[in-house]
Design an enzyme around this catalytic site. Structure first.
Site, PDB file in Angstrom:
ATOM      1  N   TRP A   7       0.821  -1.224   0.000  1.00 26.50           N
ATOM      2  CA  TRP A   7       0.000   0.000   0.000  1.00 26.50           C
ATOM      3  C   TRP A   7       0.850   1.268   0.000  1.00 26.50           C
ATOM      4  CZ3 TRP A   7      -4.282  -1.522   4.125  1.00 26.50           C
ATOM      5  CH2 TRP A   7      -5.125  -2.490   3.549  1.00 26.50           C
ATOM      6  N   LYS A   8       2.145   1.125   0.158  1.00 29.48           N
ATOM      7  CA  LYS A   8       3.041   2.292   0.192  1.00 29.48           C
ATOM      8  C   LYS A   8       2.489   3.333   1.172  1.00 29.48           C
ATOM      9  CE  LYS A   8       4.485   1.066  -4.396  1.00 29.48           C
ATOM     10  NZ  LYS A   8       5.093   1.434  -5.647  1.00 29.48           N
TER      11      LYS A   8
ATOM     12  N   GLU B  69      12.015   1.778  -4.057  1.00 24.48           N
ATOM     13  CA  GLU B  69      11.793   3.146  -3.557  1.00 24.48           C
ATOM     14  C   GLU B  69      12.660   3.410  -2.332  1.00 24.48           C
ATOM     15  OE1 GLU B  69       7.521   2.934  -3.366  1.00 24.48           O
ATOM     16  OE2 GLU B  69       7.438   2.940  -5.555  1.00 24.48           O
TER      17      GLU B  69
ATOM     18  N   GLY C  91       1.324  -2.885  -6.165  1.00 27.82           N
ATOM     19  CA  GLY C  91       1.222  -1.572  -5.550  1.00 27.82           C
ATOM     20  C   GLY C  91      -0.158  -0.973  -5.773  1.00 27.82           C
ATOM     21  N   GLY C  92      -0.256  -0.074  -6.740  1.00 28.69           N
ATOM     22  CA  GLY C  92      -1.483   0.692  -6.988  1.00 28.69           C
ATOM     23  C   GLY C  92      -2.754  -0.141  -7.002  1.00 28.69           C
TER      24      GLY C  92
HETATM   25  P1  PGA Z   1       2.848  -0.867  -8.764  1.00 27.87           P
HETATM   26  O1  PGA Z   1       3.892  -1.017  -7.561  1.00 27.87           O
HETATM   27  O2  PGA Z   1       2.042  -2.138  -8.801  1.00 27.87           O
HETATM   28  O3  PGA Z   1       2.033   0.331  -8.418  1.00 27.87           O
HETATM   29  O4  PGA Z   1       3.656  -0.699 -10.011  1.00 27.87           O
HETATM   30  C1  PGA Z   1       4.530  -2.246  -7.276  1.00 27.87           C
HETATM   31  C2  PGA Z   1       5.474  -2.080  -6.129  1.00 27.87           C
HETATM   32  O5  PGA Z   1       6.155  -1.042  -6.048  1.00 27.87           O
HETATM   33  O6  PGA Z   1       5.585  -2.970  -5.269  1.00 27.87           O
END
Ligand code: PGA
Length: 246
Positions: A10-11, A95, A228-229
């Site tokens: 979920w960042k 990241e 992620g998204g």
């Molecule tokens: P994303 O991110 O699916 O939004 O590309 C994946 C991740 O960074 O784990």
């Protein structure tokens, strides 16, 4: 036979209300043939833990300290994540490597700390666009893995291949591109941790969506996804979980 694993990263997203709306649907979709994990920001872990209680939805942290405890302002120890209800932790996400200067050596140290606290690390590797264009993709990923050999790659259960150019860009690696790298990772594991090589689950991450997941997960060495998204949208994430069950 490796069990499928789908992890939602979920960042730095989510609020109590968005989580209260999302988790019950994910909790209902978890279980059967796939392990399903969500990784919220640390302050939301206990809320997710309450909402997921009684279901098979599992929880992971997005990072942990390499230290057991101490004067490290702003850090979170692996044992604290475990105490809050986590079984997993994402380590070495690109990241964190890019914005917080995490090195291969630091990721290796964090993996030792995570395992000591009983967490299963999800170890991320992946090349940048520039590195791929220069024909360095396999060398970069292999070097990232090599840094983990000394700290017990044989104790690793999950590696996530996330090409940096595919993260959050909408540009997914093609199933063939992803499988090629996953085969390279599997070959590296065979050379370095032979007895464990076929058991380690390899996740693909980078713009995975409901519609792209099925073909990616059908590849021989792709055992699931780090998402992620799309993991913030109930319908999309459920579609990805379903794609992993085919
Ligand atoms: P994303 O991110 O699916 O939004 O590309 C994946 C991740 O960074 O784990």
């Amino acid at each position: 036979m490796r069990r499928s694993l789908v992890v939602g990263n979920w960042k730095m997203h989510g609020s109590s209300s968005s989580i209260e709306a999302l988790v019950p649907t994910l909790a209902a979709a978890a279980g059967s043939q796939t392990d399903v994990v969500v990784c919220p920001v640390a302050v939301h872990i206990s809320l997710v833990s309450q909402l997921a209680a009684g279901s098979e939805l599992e929880i992971g942290g997005q990072n942990c300290s390499q230290h057991e405890q101490g004067a490290y302002t702003g850090e979170i120890a692996a044992a604290m994540l475990a105490g809050a209800g986590c079984k997993w932790v994402i380590l070495g996400h690109s990241e964190r490597r890019q914005y917080y200067g995490e090195t291969d050596a630091l990721v290796a140290a964090k993996s030792v700390a995570a395992r000591a606290a009983g967490l299963t690390p999800i170890l991320c590797v992946g090349e940048t666009l520039e590195q791929r264009q220069q024909g360095q993709a396999e060398a970069v990923v292999t070097a990232q893995l090599a840094a983990l050999v000394e700290v017990g790659l044989e104790e690793t259960d999950v590696i996530a291949y996330e090409p940096v150019w595919a993260i959050g860009t909408g540009q997914t690696a093609s199933p063939a591109q992803a499988q090629e790298m996953h085969a390279c990772i599997r070959a590296f594991l065979q050379e370095n941790v032979a007895e464990k090589a076929m058991a380690i689950r390899l996740l693909y991450g980078g713009s995975v969506k409901g519609e792209s997941a099925r073909e990616l997960f059908a590849q021989n060495d792709i055992d699931g996804g780090l998402v992620g998204g799309a993991s913030l949208k109930a319908e999309e994430f459920v579609a990805i979980i379903e794609a992993s069950q085919d």
